[in-house]
Design a protein around this motif. Structure first.
Motif, PDB file in Angstrom:
ATOM      1  N   LEU A  51       0.813  -1.125  -0.034  1.00  5.30           N
ATOM      2  CA  LEU A  51       0.365  -0.010  -0.141  1.00  5.30           C
ATOM      3  C   LEU A  51       0.889   1.424   0.157  1.00  5.30           C
ATOM      4  N   SER A  52       2.220   1.330  -0.289  1.00  8.51           N
ATOM      5  CA  SER A  52       2.878   2.323  -0.004  1.00  8.51           C
ATOM      6  C   SER A  52       2.448   3.523  -1.017  1.00  8.51           C
ATOM      7  N   ALA A  53       2.188   3.061  -2.344  1.00  7.93           N
ATOM      8  CA  ALA A  53       1.963   4.240  -3.308  1.00  7.93           C
ATOM      9  C   ALA A  53       0.404   4.886  -2.690  1.00  7.93           C
ATOM     10  N   ARG A  54      -0.307   4.000  -2.366  1.00  6.11           N
ATOM     11  CA  ARG A  54      -1.717   4.590  -1.918  1.00  6.11           C
ATOM     12  C   ARG A  54      -1.444   5.489  -0.663  1.00  6.11           C
ATOM     13  N   VAL A  55      -0.594   4.939   0.068  1.00  6.55           N
ATOM     14  CA  VAL A  55      -0.497   5.866   1.349  1.00  6.55           C
ATOM     15  C   VAL A  55       0.480   7.243   1.180  1.00  6.55           C
ATOM     16  N   ALA A  56       1.108   7.284   0.130  1.00  8.15           N
ATOM     17  CA  ALA A  56       1.896   8.452  -0.373  1.00  8.15           C
ATOM     18  C   ALA A  56       0.523   9.326  -0.911  1.00  8.15           C
ATOM     19  N   ARG A  57      -0.451   8.768  -1.585  1.00  9.78           N
ATOM     20  CA  ARG A  57      -1.269   9.658  -2.268  1.00  9.78           C
ATOM     21  C   ARG A  57      -2.131  10.079  -1.367  1.00  9.78           C
ATOM     22  N   GLY A  58      -2.579   9.308  -0.423  1.00 14.01           N
ATOM     23  CA  GLY A  58      -3.438   9.852   0.886  1.00 14.01           C
ATOM     24  C   GLY A  58      -2.753  10.873   1.749  1.00 14.01           C
ATOM     25  N   LYS A  59      -1.580  10.810   1.758  1.00 14.58           N
ATOM     26  CA  LYS A  59      -0.982  12.011   2.652  1.00 14.58           C
ATOM     27  C   LYS A  59      -1.031  13.205   1.989  1.00 14.58           C
ATOM     28  N   GLY A  60      -0.689  12.929   0.382  1.00 11.15           N
ATOM     29  CA  GLY A  60      -0.865  14.156  -0.384  1.00 11.15           C
ATOM     30  C   GLY A  60      -2.368  14.873  -0.350  1.00 11.15           C
ATOM     31  N   ALA A  61      -3.399  14.031  -0.345  1.00 14.41           N
ATOM     32  CA  ALA A  61      -4.839  14.398  -0.506  1.00 14.41           C
ATOM     33  C   ALA A  61      -5.148  15.214   0.810  1.00 14.41           C
ATOM     34  N   ALA A  62      -4.622  14.586   1.913  1.00 13.40           N
ATOM     35  CA  ALA A  62      -5.006  14.960   3.296  1.00 13.40           C
ATOM     36  C   ALA A  62      -3.994  16.285   3.846  1.00 13.40           C
ATOM     37  N   ASP A  63      -3.025  16.592   2.934  1.00 11.34           N
ATOM     38  CA  ASP A  63      -2.039  17.608   3.321  1.00 11.34           C
ATOM     39  C   ASP A  63      -1.289  17.192   4.459  1.00 11.34           C
TER      40      ASP A  63
END
Length: 294
Positions: free
Chosen positions: A280-292
């Motif tokens: 899930l590393s790629a999704r976690v990175a996208r999630g952090k970007g979306a949540a600032d």
């Protein structure tokens, strides 16, 4: 809403009451009728009690002219007066009954209005710090279902549940197929049933996680957050528990709760470090970007 409707109800009630009173009664002067009735009462009293004191009776009949009235005259006057009073009492009773009935109807309408204006639950309660959701998550109210679309009914009917002999697997796969074809409400129903009917099956974690995703894809982030958090809380060792934390952060971002979304992703990294840095590393990175997230 209530303040706008009640004046109209009062106006309607007033009109109905006016219609209930005979037209002749509306056109008469009540004061004159009462005065005439009192005069007749005085006349009867004089006949019943001849020679009464002028303190109680007006001197419109000379005392020397007063004579004992016959029983028939007295009885006739009293009977006539009783009849008229009875008629007045019946009219008043009828009018009172109509008022009470209309009051009862208004009360029923107000009760229905009060029930109709009940507010929906507040949006999703934010998870507390470090726990990714120890507070209660409140469900969104579902919209009223529309009439079935024949084409949609045919499309759903064309999706067949597999029959492999593993009921838990078949129930999940059927829900997955409905979701993949974007029949989200039907998929939600099937996935909830699959998880409830087979709670000990390995696919229960899959079904609960996909249920949350089906809510997300259906534009219902609060319901998605509930399903995803419950999967993580109830089946923390399930194969899709880490995924549920990621999609929970997505739902929280859609609910404008970015701080809580970052806390959820942090929970994912703490509890499932190998998954967070691996699958899930790629999704976690996208999630952090979306949540600032910092």
């Amino acid at each position: 809403m209530k303040s706008i409707l009640l004046p109209a109800l009062v106006t309607s009630l007033s009109a109905s009451l006016l219609c209930a009173v005979p037209a002749t009664a509306q056109n008469r002067n009540v004061d004159k009728r009462v005065e005439r009735l009192e005069q007749e009462m005085r006349a009867v009293q004089r006949k019943v009690f001849p020679g009464g004191s002028s303190r109680f009776f007006e001197p419109d009949i000379r005392p020397d002219a007063a004579a004992p009235a016959t029983t028939s005259t007295t009885t006739s006057a009293v009977s006539d007066l009783i009849t008229r009073v009875d008629a007045l009492e019946r009219s008043l009773a009828n009018l009172t009954g109509q008022v009470e009935q209309n009051d009862f109807r208004i009360k029923q309408i107000e009760d229905k209005m009060a029930a109709a204006t009940t507010t929906a639950p507040d949006p999703l309660a934010a998870p507390s710090s470090g726990t990714a959701g120890t507070e209660t998550l409140t469900a969104e109210t579902s919209s009223t279902a529309s009439a079935p679309d024949p084409e949609r009914v045919t499309g759903v009917a064309s999706i067949i549940m597999p029959e492999t002999g593993d009921d838990g697997e078949d129930a999940y796969i059927y829900g997955y197929r409905l979701w993949a074809e974007k029949y989200y409400p039907e998929a939600q129903t099937q996935l909830k049933k699959a998880a409830a009917d087979h709670p000990g099956h390995r696919r229960a974690s899959f079904a609960k996680n996909l249920l949350g995703r089906a809510y997300l894809d259906d534009g219902k982030p609060a319901l998605a957050a509930i399903a995803l958090y419950e999967n993580y809380q109830e089946l923390p060792r399930g194969e899709r528990a880490p995924d549920s934390l990621y999609f929970l952060s997505t739902a929280l971002v859609q609910l404008n709760k970015k701080t809580e979304a970052c806390q959820t992703l942090s929970e994912l990294e703490d509890v499932y470090p190998s998954v967070a840095t691996g699958r899930l590393s790629a999704r976690v990175a996208r999630g952090k970007g979306a949540a600032d997230c910092n």
